[in-house]
Write an enzyme that holds these catalytic residues in place. Structure first.
Site, PDB file in Angstrom:
ATOM      1  N   GLY A   1       0.825  -1.190   0.000  1.00 42.14           N
ATOM      2  CA  GLY A   1       0.000   0.000   0.000  1.00 42.14           C
ATOM      3  C   GLY A   1       0.865   1.248   0.000  1.00 42.14           C
ATOM      4  O   GLY A   1       2.065   1.203  -0.232  1.00 42.14           O
ATOM      5  N   CYS A   2       0.232   2.332   0.267  1.00 38.10           N
ATOM      6  CA  CYS A   2       0.882   3.641   0.214  1.00 38.10           C
ATOM      7  C   CYS A   2       1.998   3.764   1.249  1.00 38.10           C
ATOM      8  O   CYS A   2       1.807   3.441   2.416  1.00 38.10           O
ATOM      9  CB  CYS A   2      -0.176   4.699   0.454  1.00 38.10           C
ATOM     10  SG  CYS A   2       0.475   6.339   0.686  1.00 38.10           S
ATOM     11  N   HIS A   3       3.139   4.261   0.836  1.00 37.23           N
ATOM     12  CA  HIS A   3       4.245   4.397   1.787  1.00 37.23           C
ATOM     13  C   HIS A   3       4.015   5.516   2.795  1.00 37.23           C
ATOM     14  O   HIS A   3       4.646   5.538   3.830  1.00 37.23           O
ATOM     15  CB  HIS A   3       5.596   4.518   1.092  1.00 37.23           C
ATOM     16  CG  HIS A   3       5.688   5.552   0.032  1.00 37.23           C
ATOM     17  ND1 HIS A   3       6.642   5.485  -0.936  1.00 37.23           N
ATOM     18  CD2 HIS A   3       4.961   6.654  -0.229  1.00 37.23           C
ATOM     19  CE1 HIS A   3       6.514   6.510  -1.756  1.00 37.23           C
ATOM     20  NE2 HIS A   3       5.505   7.225  -1.348  1.00 37.23           N
TER      21      HIS A   3
ATOM     22  N   THR B   1       2.346   3.473   5.499  1.00 40.28           N
ATOM     23  CA  THR B   1       3.298   2.540   6.099  1.00 40.28           C
ATOM     24  C   THR B   1       4.289   3.280   6.986  1.00 40.28           C
ATOM     25  O   THR B   1       4.606   2.829   8.088  1.00 40.28           O
ATOM     26  CB  THR B   1       4.029   1.746   4.996  1.00 40.28           C
ATOM     27  OG1 THR B   1       3.051   1.196   4.108  1.00 40.28           O
ATOM     28  CG2 THR B   1       4.847   0.618   5.581  1.00 40.28           C
TER      29      THR B   1
END
Length: 170
Positions: free
Chosen positions: A14-16, A19
């Protein structure tokens, strides 16, 4: 004098921005580098992720892996070869058994296969400076409220022993 060894592990899924915010909210995490990770073929396309530097006396790799698996779509069907590859990127082969065990526990508990891969980290490129510390620089952005806040609430509830307290909002 004993030299403390730096422990690093990579996570993608998913989107960093999300994260990065997730791992910055954990005790024992010393640094989170947001960017794009690469592995060996066939997983050599750059994918969003983070590199986490951590103190294993404060938080285990197994706990980090479980947090990761529970805060992104570890079972959904988006392409594992694409920009949002679900993976745990190891820097040493000795990290592989803990990562694989965490994935196996997660899959057994959910009775569904996890598509998260365990891959060697072969490259890292940081995100643009303007995206670094995305959540910390403005947690009131609509993206942060919608996507990151629920993940942080989950961590504070289900991983309270390693969760940092919520930062006060302005």
């Amino acid at each position: 004098m004993t030299e403390q060894r730096v422990h690093r592990i990579g996570f993608g899924g998913g989107c960093h921005w999300c994260t990065e915010g997730v791992f910055q909210a954990l005790r024992g995490v010393q640094a989170v580098e947001q960017g794009f990770l690469q592995s060996e073929a066939p997983s050599d396309a750059w994918a969003e992720g983070v590199i986490v530097t951590f103190d294993p006396a404060a938080i285990s790799l197994a706990t980090l892996a479980e947090v990761h698996l529970r805060t992104h779509s570890a079972k959904s069907g988006y392409s594992p070869a694409g920009r949002y590859r679900s993976a745990i990127y190891v820097f040493e082969q000795s990290q592989r058994p803990d990562a694989e065990a965490a994935i196996a526990r997660f899959a057994a508990e959910s009775a569904e296969p996890a598509r998260t891969l365990v891959l060697p980290c072969t490259g890292f490129r940081p995100s643009d400076a303007r995206f670094q510390n995305y959540y910390r620089t403005d947690p009131d952005r609509p993206f942060c409220r919608r996507y990151i806040d629920p993940k942080l609430a989950y961590i504070r509830t289900h991983f309270a022993a390693v969760a940092l307290p919520a930062a006060p909002r302005a």
